[in-house]
Enzyme design. Structure first.
Site, PDB file in Angstrom:
ATOM      1  N   GLU A   7       0.765  -1.284   0.089  1.00 63.70           N
ATOM      2  CA  GLU A   7      -0.198   0.024  -0.050  1.00 63.70           C
ATOM      3  C   GLU A   7       0.849   1.150   0.030  1.00 63.70           C
ATOM      4  OE1 GLU A   7      -3.300  -0.137   0.436  1.00 63.70           O
ATOM      5  OE2 GLU A   7      -3.968   1.429   1.509  1.00 63.70           O
ATOM      6  N   ASP A   8       1.900   1.162   0.778  1.00 64.09           N
ATOM      7  CA  ASP A   8       2.943   2.503   0.980  1.00 64.09           C
ATOM      8  C   ASP A   8       4.264   2.509   0.252  1.00 64.09           C
ATOM      9  OD1 ASP A   8       0.489   3.095   2.540  1.00 64.09           O
ATOM     10  OD2 ASP A   8       1.423   2.603   4.502  1.00 64.09           O
TER      11      ASP A   8
END
Ligand code: MN
Length: 499
Positions: free
Chosen positions: A84-85
């Site tokens: 996600e990051d």
């Protein structure tokens, strides 16, 4: 009361040592590789607390090790925020760590999007579905998620105020009950107490002020009772460990709010509990006998034997209440070390045992004689959730089922054969019948509780034995039952079948 949360050590070596101490077969080289991978991927990123992001991943891995998780879960914990990051993808994770870990991280990335706060938007419903689907595929996903949530709650003070309340509420309404259903009693209590001051600041302050002298006294009582019980059991040749605990704040508050307690702490009998930890299961009964010989049993509170009949979440212990030397009531929970671990970390400890077993480090004998806990079947309620989510098309009803049936406070009742069933508070014999089987529900004609006849609208209590009397000629339920049943399951089945 300020609590000492064991914030995770910052070094990878301490984590690896911790893991080796309970799981000698763990693949620590893989865990170390995952740590380096995540540190690289998150390089330069900071949390709102100012700490580098990898410290969050490492903290989660430490909690998972405290709960005795297996290698794959710990690696997934280290990698959970990577897709996600960062620029690293799931494909890249699979390349480096294999499919099992990729699937765990994928499940975690999916459920990350779930937001309880806000309305019944389609997104929310869809995500909740996904969460339960991911859980029913692999429970480890939700356990890693709990570790993630636990660390986020510990560092909640760094978030903006308007976000704090939403996250705390979600913790109280969804994650703490989930921990409880997984048998992770200690985690549930800690999550609740972390969320409590954010959700109910005034009530929290009131409780702190009101209970301060009682908690102080409670700590002294624990010390004194501990010494005394150790001496009495040693005199009978029984060597045990004794641990004391004071009731967690949030659970105390909930109990004080019950009408019969009237916000009076003197009506709470389990502010102090002592855990007597034996080596073998049969010594639990020996200890119970000695305790009852020395101190008088409190007749109206009675004895509960959750060893002979474990709770559906796997919990085992004998509970008893006695009048202590000062005339006050003390609660004892008698259990083996394996049962004690199980009460704290529940189903979480299952996987590292599976891992050791697959490498032939333990055999089923170690499990049978109580050294290790291993649930013999997947938890029924998770399967139930999975079944519901495919059965129920109406989203609103799905949310209500989840909130009301699965996460509300539960009671445990027994069939005449001794099988345990958990139901929401306020359930009736008809709810019980439908929980056992649809045909049993449809043919219900009457009910006995602990051997005596009761009305079908009777409100069941934990520990009761429920016997359903049936009428074989009967094929349909009565629509009148809808006036008193509380589970969505019974409501749905009655509506379907009463026509
Ligand atoms: Mn996270």
């Amino acid at each position: 009361m300020k609590k000492d949360h064991n914030l995770a050590p910052k070094k990878i070596n301490l984590l690896l040592d911790k893991i080796r101490s309970y799981n000698p077969t763990a693949d620590t080289a893989l865990i170390e590789r995952a740590f380096i991978y995540t540190k690289e991927a998150h390089r330069g990123q900071k949390r709102l607390s100012g700490e580098p992001v990898f410290t969050h991943a490492l903290a989660i891995a430490n909690f998972l090790a405290d709960w005795h998780l297996d290698t794959a879960s710990i690696v997934a914990g280290l990698l959970h925020d990577v897709p996600e990051d960062t620029t690293k993808t799931l494909v890249n994770i699979e390349k480096h760590f294999g499919k099992e870990i990729r699937d765990l991280v994928d499940g975690l990335t999916r459920i990350k999007k779930i937001k309880l706060r806000g309305s019944n938007s389609e997104d929310f419903i869809e995500n909740l579905r996904k969460m339960f689907l991911a859980m029913s595929r692999d429970l480890r996903v939700i356990i890693v998620k709990l570790a993630d949530r636990y660390h986020n709650m510990l560092t909640l003070e760094y978030l903006p105020e308007e976000k704090q309340i939403g996250i705390a509420q979600e913790t109280l309404e969804i994650f703490a009950p989930l921990a409880e259903r997984l048998g992770m009693g200690q985690v549930k209590g800690e999550l609740e107490d972390l969320a409590f001051p954010y959700c109910y600041p005034k009530e929290y302050q009131w409780l702190i002020d009101y209970t301060r002298p009682y908690y102080k006294k409670a700590e002294e009582r624990i010390k004194e009772a501990r010494r005394c019980i150790l001496k009495n059991l040693a005199e009978e040749g029984l060597r045990v460990k004794v641990k004391g605990r004071v009731k967690t704040l949030y659970s105390l508050w909930r109990k004080l709010l019950r009408p019969e307690n009237d916000r009076d702490i003197n009506k709470i009998h389990d502010l102090v509990a002592l855990m007597v930890i034996t080596e073998k299961p049969q010594e639990c009964y020996l200890a119970l006998g000695i305790i009852h010989k020395v101190w008088q049993l409190v007749p109206y509170l009675g004895v509960r034997d959750w060893i002979a009949q474990p709770k559906p979440n796997g919990y085992q212990s004998i509970h008893t209440n006695v009048f202590w030397n000062d005339g006050q009531i003390i609660e004892f929970k008698i259990r083996t070390m394996a049962m004690h671990e199980q009460a704290r970390y529940g189903v979480a400890a299952h996987w590292y045992l599976a891992e050791m077993k697959s490498k032939n480090k333990i055999d089923s004998k170690g499990i049978d004689n109580g050294r290790f806990f291993a649930p013999d079947k997947k938890m029924a309620w998770v399967n139930q959730l999975a079944a519901w989510q495919s059965e129920i098309v109406d989203s609103k009803e799905f949310i209500d089922s989840v909130k009301f049936d699965a996460l509300k406070h539960r009671i445990f009742v027994f069939s005449p054969k001794g099988d345990a069933f958990d139901l929401p508070e306020g359930s009736t014999p008809v709810d019980f019948a439908y929980r056992v089987h649809t045909d049993l529900g449809n043919q219900t004609a009457g009910a006995k509780v602990d051997g005596r006849m009761v009305g079908l609208d009777y409100s069941l209590h934990s520990g009761e034995v429920v016997e359903i009397l049936i009428d074989r000629k009967r094929k349909k339920p009565s629509v009148d039952w809808l006036d008193f049943v509380v589970t969505r399951l019974a409501q749905r089945k009655i509506r379907q079948n009463a026509r």
